[in-house]
Write an enzyme that holds these catalytic residues in place. Structure first.
Site, PDB file in Angstrom:
ATOM      1  N   ALA A  49      31.749  51.514  29.130  1.00 35.29           N
ATOM      2  CA  ALA A  49      31.705  52.822  28.470  1.00 35.29           C
ATOM      3  C   ALA A  49      30.256  53.235  28.247  1.00 35.29           C
ATOM      4  CB  ALA A  49      32.450  52.774  27.148  1.00 35.29           C
ATOM      5  N   GLU A 117      29.462  65.863  23.700  1.00 35.69           N
ATOM      6  CA  GLU A 117      30.133  65.691  24.997  1.00 35.69           C
ATOM      7  C   GLU A 117      31.067  66.859  25.243  1.00 35.69           C
ATOM      8  OE1 GLU A 117      31.945  61.845  25.510  1.00 35.69           O
ATOM      9  OE2 GLU A 117      30.040  60.934  26.047  1.00 35.69           O
ATOM     10  N   HIS A 236      37.722  61.354  36.407  1.00 37.24           N
ATOM     11  CA  HIS A 236      36.370  61.679  35.943  1.00 37.24           C
ATOM     12  C   HIS A 236      35.703  62.508  37.027  1.00 37.24           C
ATOM     13  CE1 HIS A 236      32.391  61.508  34.304  1.00 37.24           C
ATOM     14  NE2 HIS A 236      32.864  60.922  33.225  1.00 37.24           N
ATOM     15  N   ARG A 282      37.746  68.099  31.289  1.00 40.22           N
ATOM     16  CA  ARG A 282      37.557  67.266  32.475  1.00 40.22           C
ATOM     17  C   ARG A 282      38.404  67.668  33.676  1.00 40.22           C
ATOM     18  NH1 ARG A 282      36.794  61.092  30.391  1.00 40.22           N
ATOM     19  NH2 ARG A 282      34.633  61.445  29.819  1.00 40.22           N
ATOM     20  N   HIS A 341      40.156  57.533  36.245  1.00 35.92           N
ATOM     21  CA  HIS A 341      39.264  57.065  35.189  1.00 35.92           C
ATOM     22  C   HIS A 341      40.002  56.604  33.940  1.00 35.92           C
ATOM     23  CE1 HIS A 341      35.536  56.825  32.986  1.00 35.92           C
ATOM     24  NE2 HIS A 341      35.944  57.705  32.087  1.00 35.92           N
ATOM     25  N   ARG A 376      42.665  63.750  28.082  1.00 32.86           N
ATOM     26  CA  ARG A 376      41.942  63.137  26.960  1.00 32.86           C
ATOM     27  C   ARG A 376      40.615  63.841  26.670  1.00 32.86           C
ATOM     28  NH1 ARG A 376      37.936  58.306  27.293  1.00 32.86           N
ATOM     29  NH2 ARG A 376      37.686  59.316  29.303  1.00 32.86           N
TER      30      ARG A 376
END
Ligand SMILES: Cc1cc2nc3c(=O)[nH]c(=O)nc-3n(C[C@H](O)[C@H](O)[C@H](O)COP(=O)(O)OP(=O)(O)OC[C@H]3O[C@@H](n4cnc5c(N)ncnc54)[C@H](O)[C@@H]3O)c2cc1C
Length: 528
Positions: A49, A117, A236, A282, A341, A376
Site C-alpha cells: 500500500a 486522494e 486501478h 477510479r 486492484h 471503493r
C-alpha cells in the site's frame, strides 16, 4: 510446530496481512494461531500500500464528511450506517497503530500529516514517508506480533478447505506451499477468522501479489457461506506497464499532487470525461485510460511539472519501480494501464465481522461489509481492515467457543498447480471480466469457470475457478452498469438494481447450468 496445533487451536486466523495481524494483536492475550501462505511481510497487499489510511483526523474534517464521500463513490450500494461507523472508528484505530509502532508522518506542530486522494473532499490520508505506508505498517505489526507470546505464527502453509457440520465450522485443511508432494494437514477448530486478502491475482494484469488469488473466498463459498457483490472488482487506473507480473503501482496520491494523464500526443484526456478530471472516481479514470489505450493512443502519467526533481523524495517506491524499468519519472511520462486492484465483493459479514457460517469470521479484503458498494473510495480498505479486525477480536473475545473435535482429512490430494490452466483462467478474467464487460463474453466465462470447478482434480485450480465463477456469474446476472461494473450491452445504471448482490456457490452453479443448456448464439438476457 505443526505437531502441537491440534492441542491449541482455539482461534485460527488465516492470513498474515493487516487484517490478520491486527486481529491477532487485538485478541492478545487470548492464544491464537496465525496461518500465512507467505512468510510475514511477503505475499500481502498490505505491504504494497502506497497511499495510506483514510481517517478524518484533521481540523475541520469530520466522520460525516468522510462517510458522505464513501457513499458518493459507492454508486448507490454503500450501506450508510456501515460507512459512518467505519469513519467514526478511524481515529481510535490510527491510535492503535501508533501504539503498535507505526511511524505515521507528522506536520511541524507534531499533528498527524494528512494527504489528499481522489474523490475525498478533504485531506485525510495518513501516510508514512510519502508512499511507504504499507511497508511501515507491516514491519511495525510484525515486530509487535513476534514479541507477543499469545500469538503463534505458522508461515508457508495455505488453507485450502474449511470443514463444517450443520452450518458450523469444525476444522480446517491446509498444506505446505510450493511442495507438490505435501500431504494436507487437518486441524479441528471452532473459530476461524479468514483474512486472506483479495482476488486480484486471478487476473493476468494486476497489482496484487500471487497470494491474492481468491482462495479464502473460495473455501468459504464451498463451505456454504453467503458471498456479497463478487462482480465488483476495482481496476486501478495507473498500474505501471513495464512487463512485470504483478504490475507495480503509480499511487493515486501522485494525481492528488497534480500529476496528469496524457496520451502519446501529449493531450490530457480526463477533463473531457469528468469535472474532477484526474481526480474523478477510479472507475471513470480506469475507463478513460482503457479507452485511450484501445484507441491506440496509449496512456501516460505525467508528473514532470507537478513533482519534477522532488519525485524521488516524495514517492520513493514509484520512483524505484520506474527507474528499474529505465524510466525517469522526473523527466519522462510513465506508461500506465488499468489493472485488477481491489475486490469490493467478498464473504458477506455483519457489523461484527460474522459470516453466515457459525464460527467463521472474515475481515479485510476477503470480506464484504457494505462499506464500499460498487466502487471503493481510495484508502478506505486499510481502514476497513483495522476497524473490522478490532470488531472481530471483540466479538470472539466475548464468545464462548466449544472445544474442537478430531477430524479426518477429507479433501482432494492433488495440489501442484497446472501452470497452463492457471494462466488461461487469469487471461480469461482480464479479457472477459475486465474494465469493459459484455453479456455474451460473461456467459462464456461462466461456462468455462464452471467446467474447471466441476472437473479439475487439482485443489488450487479448483479454488481459483470457484472464485472466478462467482465473479462471472454475478457479473452476468447484473444487467446494468454501476461503479466498477461496466457492461457495454447495458451501459446505464438502473434504479431497480440499486441493491447489493447476495449469492452462494450453489446459485452461481445454477446460473452456469442454465447457460450451458442454451446455445451461445441464443442467449438472451432478460432485464429485471
Ligand atoms: C499495490 C497496492 C496498493 C494499495 N494501496 C492502498 C492504500 O494506499 N490504501 C488502502 O487503504 N488500500 C490500499 N490497497 C489495498 C489494501 O492494501 C488491501 O485491501 C489490504 O491491505 C488488504 O489487507 P488484508 O489483510 O485483507 O490482506 P493482505 O494484506 O493481502 O494479506 C493477506 C494474507 O493472507 C495470506 N493468504 C492468502 N491466502 C491464504 C491461504 N489460502 N492460506 C493462508 N494464508 C493465505 C497472504 O499470504 C497474506 O499474509 C492497495 C493494494 C495494492 C495491491
Amino acid at each position: 510446530m505443526l505437531d502441537d496445533l491440534t492441542h491449541n487451536t482455539d482461534v485460527v486466523i488465516i492470513g498474515g496481512g493487516l487484517a490478520g495481524l491486527f486481529c491477532a494483536l487485538k485478541l492478545a492475550p487470548r492464544p491464537v494461531t496465525v496461518i500465512s501462505a507467505a512468510p510475514l511481510g511477503q505475499g500481502a497487499s498490505t505491504a504494497w500500500a502506497q497511499g495510506g489510511i483514510a481517517a478524518a483526523v484533521a481540523e475541520g474534517d469530520s466522520a460525516e464528511s468522510h462517510a458522505a464521500d464513501t457513499v458518493a463513490v459507492g454508486a448507490g450500494l454503500v450501506d450508510e450506517t456501515i460507512a459512518l461507523g467505519l469513519a467514526r472508528e478511524a481515529g481510535a484505530r490510527i491510535h492503535d497503530l501508533l501504539h503498535y509502532g507505526v511511524p505515521f508522518d507528522r506536520d511541524l506542530e507534531g499533528k498527524l500529516a494528512v494527504g489528499r486522494e481522489a474523490a475525498h473532499s478533504a485531506r485525510r490520508i495518513v501516510h508514512v514517508r510519502g508512499d511507504m505506508a504499507g511497508r511501515a505498517i507491516m514491519s511495525a505489526l510484525i515486530e509487535t506480533v513476534r514479541k507477543t507470546p499469545s500469538i503463534r505464527v505458522v508461515e508457508g502453509y495455505a488453507a485450502e478447505d474449511l470443514l463444517t457440520l450443520d452450518g458450523a465450522v469444525t476444522g480446517l485443511q491446509f498444506r505446505r506451499v510450493g511442495d507438490a508432494t505435501a500431504k494436507p494437514v487437518t486441524i479441528a477448530t471452532r473459530a476461524v477468522v479468514l483474512a486472506t486478502g483479495g482476488i486480484g491475482h486471478l487476473y493476468a494484469v494486476t497489482t496484487n501479489p500471487v497470494e491474492a488469488s481468491g482462495l479464502g473466498l473460495a473455501i468459504a463459498a464451498r463451505a456454504g457461506a453467503v458471498i456479497a457483490d463478487p462482480e465488483f472488482v476495482q481496476f486501478h487506473p495507473t498500474a505501471i506497464m513495464v512487463g512485470r507480473d504483478p504490475a507495480p503501482l503509480a499511487t493515486e496520491a501522485l494525481r492528488g499532487e497534480g500529476a496528469t494523464l496524457i496520451n502519446d500526443r501529449g493531450e490530457r484526456f480526463m477533463p473531457a470525461r469528468h469535472p474532477l478530471a484526474e481526480l474523478a472516481p477510479r472507475d471513470i479514470v480506469a475507463r478513460g485510460v482503457f479507452a485511450e489505450i484501445e484507441a491506440g493512443r496509449g496512456a501516460f502519467l505525467d508528473a514532470r511539472e507537478a513533482l519534477g526533481a522532488h519525485f524521488a523524495e516524495k514517492f520513493p517506491t514509484v520512483y524505484t519501480s520506474c527507474m528499474a524499468a529505465g524510466i525517469d519519472p522526473a523527466k519522462q511520462p510513465i506508461p500506465v494501464a488499468p489493472a485488477a486492484h481491489y475486490h469490493m465483493g467478498g464473504i458477506a459479514v455483519d457489523a461484527r465481522g460474522r459470516t453466515s457460517l457459525k464460527g467463521l469470521w472474515a475481515g479485510g479484503e476477503v470480506s464484504s461489509t457494505g462499506a464500499h458498494g460498487a466502487n471503493r473510495l481510495a484508502s478506505n480498505s486499510l481502514l476497513e481492515a483495522v476497524v473490522y479486525a478490532a470488531r472481530i477480536a471483540e466479538d470472539i473475545g466475548g464468545s464462548p467457543i466449544a472445544a474442537p473435535a478430531r477430524l479426518p482429512a477429507t479433501s482432494m490430494q492433488d495440489c501442484a498447480m497446472p501452470a497452463l490452466e492457471g494462466k488461461s483462467l487469469r487471461a480469461m478474467m482480464t479479457s472477459h471480466l475486465g474494465v469493459i464487460r459484455h453479456g455474451e463474453r460473461l456467459a462464456e466465462a461462466v461456462r468455462a469457470f464452471a467446467g474447471i470447478e466441476r472437473d479439475t482434480a487439482n485443489i488450487a485450480l479448483r479454488n481459483m475457478a470457484t472464485t472466478a465463477l462467482l465473479v462471472a456469474a454475478s457479473a452476468w446476472a447484473r444487467r446494468e452498469s454501476r461503479g466498477a461494473h461496466y457492461r457495454i450491452d447495458y451501459p446505464s445504471e438502473r434504479a431497480t438494481l440499486a441493491h447489493r448482490t447476495m449469492t452462494t456457490l450453489v446459485a452461481a452453479r445454477e446460473i452456469a447450468a442454465s447457460l450451458s443448456e442454451r446455445a451461445p448464439s441464443r442467449i438472451v438476457e432478460h432485464a429485471s
